[in-house]
Every structure is written in C-alpha cells, then in structure tokens.
Design a protein around this motif. Sequence first.
Motif, PDB file in Angstrom:
ATOM      1  N   PRO A 194      36.800  56.976  26.515  1.00  0.00           N
ATOM      2  CA  PRO A 194      37.704  57.168  27.685  1.00  0.00           C
ATOM      3  C   PRO A 194      38.731  56.127  27.515  1.00  0.00           C
ATOM      4  CG  PRO A 194      35.260  57.186  28.357  1.00  0.00           C
ATOM      5  CD  PRO A 194      35.269  56.552  26.708  1.00  0.00           C
ATOM      6  N   ASP A 195      40.023  56.612  28.022  1.00  0.00           N
ATOM      7  CA  ASP A 195      41.114  55.695  28.172  1.00  0.00           C
ATOM      8  C   ASP A 195      41.187  55.241  29.521  1.00  0.00           C
ATOM      9  OD1 ASP A 195      43.207  54.206  27.522  1.00  0.00           O
ATOM     10  OD2 ASP A 195      44.373  56.244  27.448  1.00  0.00           O
ATOM     11  N   LEU A 196      40.883  53.982  29.983  1.00  0.00           N
ATOM     12  CA  LEU A 196      41.048  53.389  31.165  1.00  0.00           C
ATOM     13  C   LEU A 196      42.459  52.580  31.357  1.00  0.00           C
ATOM     14  CD1 LEU A 196      37.295  52.349  32.245  1.00  0.00           C
ATOM     15  CD2 LEU A 196      38.380  54.586  32.573  1.00  0.00           C
ATOM     16  N   PRO A 197      42.655  52.178  32.375  1.00  0.00           N
ATOM     17  CA  PRO A 197      44.031  51.205  32.532  1.00  0.00           C
ATOM     18  C   PRO A 197      43.455  49.838  32.041  1.00  0.00           C
ATOM     19  CG  PRO A 197      43.383  51.995  34.501  1.00  0.00           C
ATOM     20  CD  PRO A 197      42.630  52.892  33.707  1.00  0.00           C
ATOM     21  N   ILE A 198      44.326  48.940  31.605  1.00  0.00           N
ATOM     22  CA  ILE A 198      43.894  47.695  31.496  1.00  0.00           C
ATOM     23  C   ILE A 198      43.791  46.996  32.810  1.00  0.00           C
ATOM     24  CG2 ILE A 198      46.338  46.860  31.398  1.00  0.00           C
ATOM     25  CD1 ILE A 198      45.414  44.589  29.253  1.00  0.00           C
ATOM     26  N   ASP A 199      42.657  45.973  32.916  1.00  0.00           N
ATOM     27  CA  ASP A 199      42.498  45.293  34.098  1.00  0.00           C
ATOM     28  C   ASP A 199      43.096  43.891  34.174  1.00  0.00           C
ATOM     29  OD1 ASP A 199      41.374  43.977  36.020  1.00  0.00           O
ATOM     30  OD2 ASP A 199      38.970  44.589  35.876  1.00  0.00           O
ATOM     31  N   GLU A 200      44.345  43.968  34.678  1.00  0.00           N
ATOM     32  CA  GLU A 200      45.176  42.637  34.473  1.00  0.00           C
ATOM     33  C   GLU A 200      44.359  41.535  35.177  1.00  0.00           C
ATOM     34  OE1 GLU A 200      49.245  43.786  35.101  1.00  0.00           O
ATOM     35  OE2 GLU A 200      49.296  44.967  33.412  1.00  0.00           O
ATOM     36  N   ASP A 201      43.374  41.709  36.043  1.00  0.00           N
ATOM     37  CA  ASP A 201      42.736  40.637  36.622  1.00  0.00           C
ATOM     38  C   ASP A 201      41.882  39.793  35.980  1.00  0.00           C
ATOM     39  OD1 ASP A 201      44.216  40.981  39.216  1.00  0.00           O
ATOM     40  OD2 ASP A 201      42.269  42.322  39.917  1.00  0.00           O
ATOM     41  N   ILE A 202      41.808  40.297  34.581  1.00  0.00           N
ATOM     42  CA  ILE A 202      40.796  39.759  33.524  1.00  0.00           C
ATOM     43  C   ILE A 202      41.462  39.378  32.301  1.00  0.00           C
ATOM     44  CG2 ILE A 202      39.037  40.082  31.849  1.00  0.00           C
ATOM     45  CD1 ILE A 202      37.780  40.031  34.491  1.00  0.00           C
ATOM     46  N   ILE A 203      42.636  40.091  32.040  1.00  0.00           N
ATOM     47  CA  ILE A 203      43.271  39.881  30.554  1.00  0.00           C
ATOM     48  C   ILE A 203      44.681  40.534  30.728  1.00  0.00           C
ATOM     49  CG2 ILE A 203      42.449  41.971  29.512  1.00  0.00           C
ATOM     50  CD1 ILE A 203      41.775  40.343  27.183  1.00  0.00           C
ATOM     51  N   SER A 204      45.361  39.784  29.699  1.00  0.00           N
ATOM     52  CA  SER A 204      46.805  40.290  29.590  1.00  0.00           C
ATOM     53  C   SER A 204      46.900  41.372  28.369  1.00  0.00           C
ATOM     54  CB  SER A 204      47.788  39.417  29.388  1.00  0.00           C
ATOM     55  OG  SER A 204      47.562  38.622  28.200  1.00  0.00           O
ATOM     56  N   GLU A 205      47.901  42.222  28.159  1.00  0.00           N
ATOM     57  CA  GLU A 205      47.973  43.222  27.239  1.00  0.00           C
ATOM     58  C   GLU A 205      48.144  42.281  25.919  1.00  0.00           C
ATOM     59  OE1 GLU A 205      48.338  46.557  25.089  1.00  0.00           O
ATOM     60  OE2 GLU A 205      47.800  46.505  27.244  1.00  0.00           O
TER      61      GLU A 205
END
Length: 345
Positions: free
Chosen positions: A221-232
């Motif tokens: 599955p392709d979920l959006p990045i969780d930027e509250d945890i980690i940057s791209e």
Amino acid sequence: MNSTLLSEHSANNDSHTTFYLACGPEDGPLMIFVHGWPELSLSWRHQLPAFAALGFRCIAPDMRGYGGSTIYGEHADYAQELIVGDMLNLLAALDHKKAIWVGHDWGSPVVWNIAAHHPERCVALASLCVPYTPGGLVLETAIELVDRDLYPEDKYPAGQWEYMKFYEENFDQAIADWERDIYRSMKIMFRKGDPAGFGQVAATAMTRINGGWFGSLTETPDLPIDEDIISEDDLRIYVAGLERNGFFGPDSWYMNHKANLEYGHRAHNNGELEMPVLFIGGMYDYTCETINSRAKEPMEKLCKNLTLDVIKSGHWMAQEKPLEVNATLAKWIATKVSDYWPIND
C-alpha cells in the motif's frame, strides 16, 4: 567549533565495524543511544544535539546488520550476546569505561543486557517502549505477560507478538513483504500513535492470521508520508540503507529467542539492576503495550532504582515527541544521576 553538529565515525576491530554518529564535547560524560528495528543511528537526530548542548558526549551507532556497520549472513550472528559485545567494543574504542545507555525497540534489550551482564559499564540506563525482562525481548517471557482479555489464547497464541512467530515460521516471506517496495514499507511503518487504537488488538497480532504483513495484497500500500514523524529527506536515508543491506540482518534479530533466553539466565545478580533506570512507555504503542498489561511486572521487581513515565505517543517516540522525550531524560539525569551531569566551568 559547534559541538552540537553531528560527525561520522567508525570503530573497527578484526571482526566488526561499528559506524556511529557523534556530537558534544569530547571530554563530556558519555551517553550512547541505541536504535531498534529497522532504523539507524539517524533515529536519535533529535536527542544527540540536545544533550550535546547540555555538555554530554553523545554517540549513536548503527547496529550490526544496519547502515554502515558490518552485515552478517547467519541468523545466529544477530544474537544479543554478540550485539552486546559490539557495544562494549565501541565503548572501549571511545576510551570510556562506562556510559548512560539509552535504547529503543530492539535497542532496549541491548541496553538492558549491558546493564544485566556488565553493570560496571553502565552508569544508568533509559529504555523507550520496551520494558525489562532478563535476556531482552524473548518470546517465551513476552507471551507469559500477554493481556489474555484482549488476546484470547485460542485466537492469538502469542498475543501481539504473533508477528515474531511469523518471522520464525515464514522468514523468507517476511523479508519479501518488506523488500517488495522499501520506500512504501517505511512510509507505512513510521507513523505517529493513534489514540483511537487504545484498548484494541494491535496490527502485529494479525500477521499470522493474515498470512503476512500485507495479507493477500500483491502490492505494498502507498500511504502518504507522516511528516509528524519524519521528513522526506530523512526517510530517504532509511530507505537507502535498507535497499543497500536488505532486511535479512534486521529481521534476524527476531530469530534468536532461545539463545537470548539462555543468555539472560547468565545475567549478573540474577538479573537484578541496582543502577538508576528510566522507563518511558508509549500511551499509544499497542505492540509494546505497558499501560494495561502485565508487561512492566518483571521490570518493577528487578529494577531497584526505577523511574516510570508515560508519553502520549506511538512506538516511534523519540521522533514523534522529541521535546517530551528529551525533557523526561534530562529531568531523570538531573535528579537520579546528578553526579554524572556535566560540569560547566
């Protein structure tokens, strides 16, 4: 020179190389931060400069099987006794006799085992998410502490630890599930805690029932990045390391329960810990669940100078709630390990 800037190093001997990040004054009291699965030294990016600014010498290694450290090809190469040996060799390479050790996830059993087998090398220790049992995160003891109201034995024999049984029974598939698309896998993994899951069955309990991490799906599955945890940018560093080294090493940490349990039986002082210990539980960590279960019982019995705290976070606590984690660690050191606090002239 700014002592809070991270620098890269390696500690080498005839059989092993440990890559590590360092910052802080070289003559400062030593703190060593130990990451878990499937992470890197980078996981402590919020802690290293913060404690360096307070005057500590801060070190975060890539553990064996990860990043720039040595990769091995047999499951037995990832037993806790060998990993503890890596950390003692690192300590010697740093020309220190002891440290405050901080661990998370599989890094927690490492620091617990250092304290249990080599207490003279441990000023104090802090564990995020994973409580203490002798030998570390061992299936036999973990299953004994499962909340059977939430995980009936007939449906979930290993409770939330069903995924560990899946590793033992289907190791090649477990690797293939994660490696099919490592970028997507890591986006799925690094997500903040969800309060809605409190008191519900953890996803890890469904691994054997579903026949794999992603069940019958043929595509990750392709979920959006969780930027509250980690940057791209940081995510890409994790992905690059795992694409280079693969999941065999990280997943092999789960394949040594018998050896790790036997190692635990040889702990100093029957596994009792006298040094200051801090345990921080994650309110929304549903695999390492310590709020409603009996998981803390061995730790509460065996740790004679124990401080307990809870942070409203998921499993990736040091990245999700860095300010709260740093404040909790600093307060504990200042109050329970005050003699080790840096002296500023």
